[in-house]
Design a protein around this motif. Structure first.
Motif, PDB file in Angstrom:
ATOM      1  N   LEU A   1       0.690  -1.284   0.113  1.00  0.00           N
ATOM      2  CA  LEU A   1      -0.096  -0.055  -0.173  1.00  0.00           C
ATOM      3  C   LEU A   1       0.987   1.331  -0.007  1.00  0.00           C
ATOM      4  O   LEU A   1       0.618   2.269  -0.521  1.00  0.00           O
ATOM      5  N   ARG A   2       1.979   1.269   0.910  1.00  0.00           N
ATOM      6  CA  ARG A   2       2.794   2.433   0.931  1.00  0.00           C
ATOM      7  C   ARG A   2       3.317   2.652  -0.708  1.00  0.00           C
ATOM      8  O   ARG A   2       3.748   3.597  -1.002  1.00  0.00           O
TER       9      ARG A   2
ATOM     10  N   PHE B   1      -1.781   7.176   0.967  1.00  0.00           N
ATOM     11  CA  PHE B   1      -1.565   6.065   2.054  1.00  0.00           C
ATOM     12  C   PHE B   1      -0.182   6.190   2.462  1.00  0.00           C
ATOM     13  O   PHE B   1       0.042   6.567   3.719  1.00  0.00           O
ATOM     14  N   THR B   2       0.941   6.630   1.656  1.00  0.00           N
ATOM     15  CA  THR B   2       2.219   6.576   2.127  1.00  0.00           C
ATOM     16  C   THR B   2       2.292   8.089   2.932  1.00  0.00           C
ATOM     17  O   THR B   2       2.800   8.078   3.974  1.00  0.00           O
TER      18      THR B   2
ATOM     19  N   LEU C   1      -0.103   9.297   4.481  1.00  0.00           N
ATOM     20  CA  LEU C   1      -0.698   8.995   5.991  1.00  0.00           C
ATOM     21  C   LEU C   1       0.034   8.224   6.973  1.00  0.00           C
ATOM     22  O   LEU C   1       0.119   8.856   8.174  1.00  0.00           O
ATOM     23  N   VAL C   2       0.837   7.371   6.307  1.00  0.00           N
ATOM     24  CA  VAL C   2       1.784   6.434   7.424  1.00  0.00           C
ATOM     25  C   VAL C   2       2.897   6.755   7.556  1.00  0.00           C
ATOM     26  O   VAL C   2       3.605   6.237   8.546  1.00  0.00           O
TER      27      VAL C   2
ATOM     28  N   SER D   1       0.249   3.573  -3.172  1.00  0.00           N
ATOM     29  CA  SER D   1      -0.851   4.699  -2.886  1.00  0.00           C
ATOM     30  C   SER D   1       0.037   5.931  -2.258  1.00  0.00           C
ATOM     31  O   SER D   1       0.367   5.755  -1.106  1.00  0.00           O
TER      32      SER D   1
END
Length: 173
Positions: free
Chosen positions: A88-89, A95-96, A98-99, A92
């Motif tokens: 996901l990192r 997403f990257t 975000l986290v 996206s």
């Protein structure tokens, strides 16, 4: 005095030997097949995976009620979740963002970036240490210090800066 504190027979010893060996082999195979990503410099997510795997492995070794199939499932689930997170990192950007903490500019133009220093709980002494660890005598020899996502410092010497364009993406940090 209850002697089972010291010796409870061969069954628990054999169980730990069998479960420990099978669990260790399974972990090595899982980590080997998922590639070197799990062995690279640790991000916060890699750290969580390492601690969680260690905790699960310790529980598997010492808890009589945990079966081999449960241990295999626990290890596989943890590695699969780490792989999914990495996927996901990679796929996206949202997403990257975000986290991942991303890099943070800590020192620029001869001055610490106070807001970033406070947010990450660093002192000027930490910057001096980073400069020395990179072979620079003092902060006067440093153009930029960037806190990387893995917690390491990227130190760019003043002599290597040129026009300063390498720092522009970090100036908003």
């Amino acid at each position: 005095m209850d002697l089972t504190l010291w010796w409870d027979g061969w069954d628990p010893i054999i169980r730990i030997g069998v479960i420990g060996t099978l669990g260790y082999i399974w972990l090595v195979l899982l980590l080997r097949t998922t590639g070197p990503r799990n062995m690279a410099k640790m991000t916060p997510f890699d750290f969580v995976l390492t601690v969680t795997l260690g905790s699960a492995f310790g529980r598997v070794l010492t808890a009589r009620e945990v079966t081999v199939s449960e241990a295999v499932m626990a290890f596989t689930l943890l590695i699969a979740l780490q792989w999914l997170l990495a996927y996901l990192r990679r796929s996206s950007r949202g997403f990257t963002t975000l986290v991942d903490p991303g890099p943070t500019l800590l020192f620029h133009d001869g001055q610490p970036v106070e807001k970033a220093m406070r947010r990450h709980r660093f002192t000027e002494s930490d910057l001096h240490s980073a400069a020395r660890e990179n072979g620079l005598g003092s902060l006067e020899d440093v153009a930029v210090v960037i806190l990387q996502a893995d917690g390491t410092f990227a130190v760019i010497p003043a002599s290597a800066m040129g026009d300063g364009s390498a720092v522009r993406p970090y100036l908003g940090s």
